[in-house]
Write a protein that holds these residues in place. Sequence first.
Motif, PDB file in Angstrom:
ATOM      1  N   ALA A  69      24.347  40.940  40.467  1.00  0.00           N
ATOM      2  CA  ALA A  69      25.433  41.822  40.885  1.00  0.00           C
ATOM      3  C   ALA A  69      26.090  42.410  39.646  1.00  0.00           C
ATOM      4  N   PRO A  70      26.509  43.639  39.705  1.00  0.00           N
ATOM      5  CA  PRO A  70      27.157  44.234  38.538  1.00  0.00           C
ATOM      6  C   PRO A  70      28.504  43.588  38.279  1.00  0.00           C
ATOM      7  N   ALA A  71      28.888  43.478  37.026  1.00  0.00           N
ATOM      8  CA  ALA A  71      30.172  42.885  36.643  1.00  0.00           C
ATOM      9  C   ALA A  71      31.305  43.798  37.112  1.00  0.00           C
ATOM     10  N   PRO A  72      32.414  43.207  37.616  1.00  0.00           N
ATOM     11  CA  PRO A  72      33.511  44.052  38.073  1.00  0.00           C
ATOM     12  C   PRO A  72      34.183  44.723  36.886  1.00  0.00           C
ATOM     13  N   THR A  73      34.461  45.977  37.047  1.00  0.00           N
ATOM     14  CA  THR A  73      35.111  46.727  35.972  1.00  0.00           C
ATOM     15  C   THR A  73      36.568  47.012  36.306  1.00  0.00           C
ATOM     16  N   ALA A  74      36.972  46.762  37.574  1.00  0.00           N
ATOM     17  CA  ALA A  74      38.361  47.024  37.973  1.00  0.00           C
ATOM     18  C   ALA A  74      39.245  45.874  37.497  1.00  0.00           C
ATOM     19  N   PRO A  75      40.573  46.104  37.224  1.00  0.00           N
ATOM     20  CA  PRO A  75      41.468  45.016  36.811  1.00  0.00           C
ATOM     21  C   PRO A  75      41.659  44.026  37.955  1.00  0.00           C
ATOM     22  N   ALA A  76      42.030  42.799  37.608  1.00  0.00           N
ATOM     23  CA  ALA A  76      42.229  41.746  38.617  1.00  0.00           C
ATOM     24  C   ALA A  76      43.368  42.131  39.553  1.00  0.00           C
ATOM     25  N   ALA A  77      43.265  41.682  40.787  1.00  0.00           N
ATOM     26  CA  ALA A  77      44.303  42.003  41.773  1.00  0.00           C
ATOM     27  C   ALA A  77      45.589  41.255  41.450  1.00  0.00           C
ATOM     28  N   ILE A  78      46.715  41.880  41.723  1.00  0.00           N
ATOM     29  CA  ILE A  78      48.031  41.263  41.474  1.00  0.00           C
ATOM     30  C   ILE A  78      48.443  40.523  42.754  1.00  0.00           C
ATOM     31  N   PRO A  79      48.802  39.202  42.642  1.00  0.00           N
ATOM     32  CA  PRO A  79      49.219  38.473  43.846  1.00  0.00           C
ATOM     33  C   PRO A  79      50.489  39.082  44.434  1.00  0.00           C
ATOM     34  N   ALA A  80      50.642  38.908  45.739  1.00  0.00           N
ATOM     35  CA  ALA A  80      51.789  39.489  46.448  1.00  0.00           C
ATOM     36  C   ALA A  80      53.107  38.858  46.026  1.00  0.00           C
ATOM     37  N   ASP A  81      53.124  37.555  45.637  1.00  0.00           N
ATOM     38  CA  ASP A  81      54.378  36.883  45.272  1.00  0.00           C
ATOM     39  C   ASP A  81      54.748  37.062  43.809  1.00  0.00           C
ATOM     40  N   ALA A  82      53.953  37.807  43.037  1.00  0.00           N
ATOM     41  CA  ALA A  82      54.254  38.030  41.625  1.00  0.00           C
ATOM     42  C   ALA A  82      55.394  39.024  41.510  1.00  0.00           C
ATOM     43  N   PRO A  83      56.283  38.806  40.535  1.00  0.00           N
ATOM     44  CA  PRO A  83      57.388  39.738  40.345  1.00  0.00           C
ATOM     45  C   PRO A  83      56.849  41.083  39.865  1.00  0.00           C
ATOM     46  N   PRO A  84      57.517  42.158  40.238  1.00  0.00           N
ATOM     47  CA  PRO A  84      57.045  43.471  39.818  1.00  0.00           C
ATOM     48  C   PRO A  84      57.115  43.613  38.302  1.00  0.00           C
ATOM     49  N   GLY A  85      56.121  44.308  37.742  1.00  0.00           N
ATOM     50  CA  GLY A  85      56.097  44.543  36.307  1.00  0.00           C
ATOM     51  C   GLY A  85      55.434  43.447  35.537  1.00  0.00           C
ATOM     52  N   GLU A  86      55.152  42.273  36.165  1.00  0.00           N
ATOM     53  CA  GLU A  86      54.517  41.177  35.457  1.00  0.00           C
ATOM     54  C   GLU A  86      53.063  41.100  35.903  1.00  0.00           C
ATOM     55  N   PRO A  87      52.108  41.183  34.999  1.00  0.00           N
ATOM     56  CA  PRO A  87      50.696  41.167  35.376  1.00  0.00           C
ATOM     57  C   PRO A  87      50.270  39.796  35.849  1.00  0.00           C
ATOM     58  N   ALA A  88      49.181  39.770  36.594  1.00  0.00           N
ATOM     59  CA  ALA A  88      48.656  38.515  37.112  1.00  0.00           C
ATOM     60  C   ALA A  88      48.155  37.675  35.951  1.00  0.00           C
ATOM     61  N   GLY A  89      48.400  36.362  36.033  1.00  0.00           N
ATOM     62  CA  GLY A  89      47.939  35.461  34.984  1.00  0.00           C
ATOM     63  C   GLY A  89      48.919  35.441  33.822  1.00  0.00           C
ATOM     64  N   ALA A  90      50.123  35.980  34.011  1.00  0.00           N
ATOM     65  CA  ALA A  90      51.116  35.971  32.910  1.00  0.00           C
ATOM     66  C   ALA A  90      51.738  34.590  32.831  1.00  0.00           C
ATOM     67  N   PRO A  91      52.410  34.228  31.713  1.00  0.00           N
ATOM     68  CA  PRO A  91      52.921  32.876  31.514  1.00  0.00           C
ATOM     69  C   PRO A  91      53.937  32.426  32.566  1.00  0.00           C
ATOM     70  N   GLY A  92      54.599  33.187  33.272  1.00  0.00           N
ATOM     71  CA  GLY A  92      55.633  32.729  34.174  1.00  0.00           C
ATOM     72  C   GLY A  92      55.179  32.480  35.595  1.00  0.00           C
ATOM     73  N   ASP A  93      53.960  32.739  35.991  1.00  0.00           N
ATOM     74  CA  ASP A  93      53.566  32.610  37.396  1.00  0.00           C
ATOM     75  C   ASP A  93      52.951  31.270  37.743  1.00  0.00           C
ATOM     76  N   GLY A  94      52.737  30.396  36.817  1.00  0.00           N
ATOM     77  CA  GLY A  94      52.251  29.058  37.072  1.00  0.00           C
ATOM     78  C   GLY A  94      50.748  29.001  37.215  1.00  0.00           C
ATOM     79  N   SER A  95      50.051  30.013  36.903  1.00  0.00           N
ATOM     80  CA  SER A  95      48.615  29.963  37.038  1.00  0.00           C
ATOM     81  C   SER A  95      47.952  29.348  35.831  1.00  0.00           C
ATOM     82  N   ASN A  96      48.676  29.230  34.692  1.00  0.00           N
ATOM     83  CA  ASN A  96      48.069  28.695  33.483  1.00  0.00           C
ATOM     84  C   ASN A  96      48.105  27.178  33.468  1.00  0.00           C
TER      85      ASN A  96
END
Length: 177
Positions: free
Chosen positions: A149-176
């Motif tokens: 399968a071809p590698a995805p070239t689109a950016p990762a989806a932003i979760p619905a509960d993430a604050p606006p302006g903060e990208p997914a996987g940022a230090p404040g969302d608890g995913s790290n």
Amino acid sequence: MHPDAPRSPRSTGTRAGWLSGIRFSGFSLIMMGVLVLAVVVLAPTIAAFAQQRQQIAELRTAVSEQEAEVARLRDERERWNDETFIVTQARERLYYVMPGEVSYLVIDDRTEAARADAAADVSAEVTESKGDWMRTLLDSVMVAGLAPAPAPTAPAAIPADAPPGEPAGAPGDGSNG
């Protein structure tokens, strides 16, 4: 034999006998003179005659070529007297159209190589390929289906509960962690 050595009487006698055997009469001398004079006088005349014959042959060839050209030009003049020919030439050369007609001009934008391929003669012979088309089709489907399968070239989806302006996987969302 040495040049100062005396010659044998036999060798000088043979030579003298041979020379003494040649007799020139006055008539034979005159005839030889006339023959030499004829060759001297006629040789240039014969050469000029041969050159003139060659020129005549060349001129006849040139005349026949010119007559053929005149005939071709007469035929072309007769064609230009035909109104249908004139209309056809105006359409092809000058792109004229009759009133009420629409003219389309197709510009060939293919490369020179593509034009050369299109101009290649088509073979009149029927050729048979020695290939199994079913196997080729199955191989093509299998290669297409088993390709990674071809590698995805689109950016990762932003979760619905993430604050606006903060990208997914940022230090404040608890995913790290």
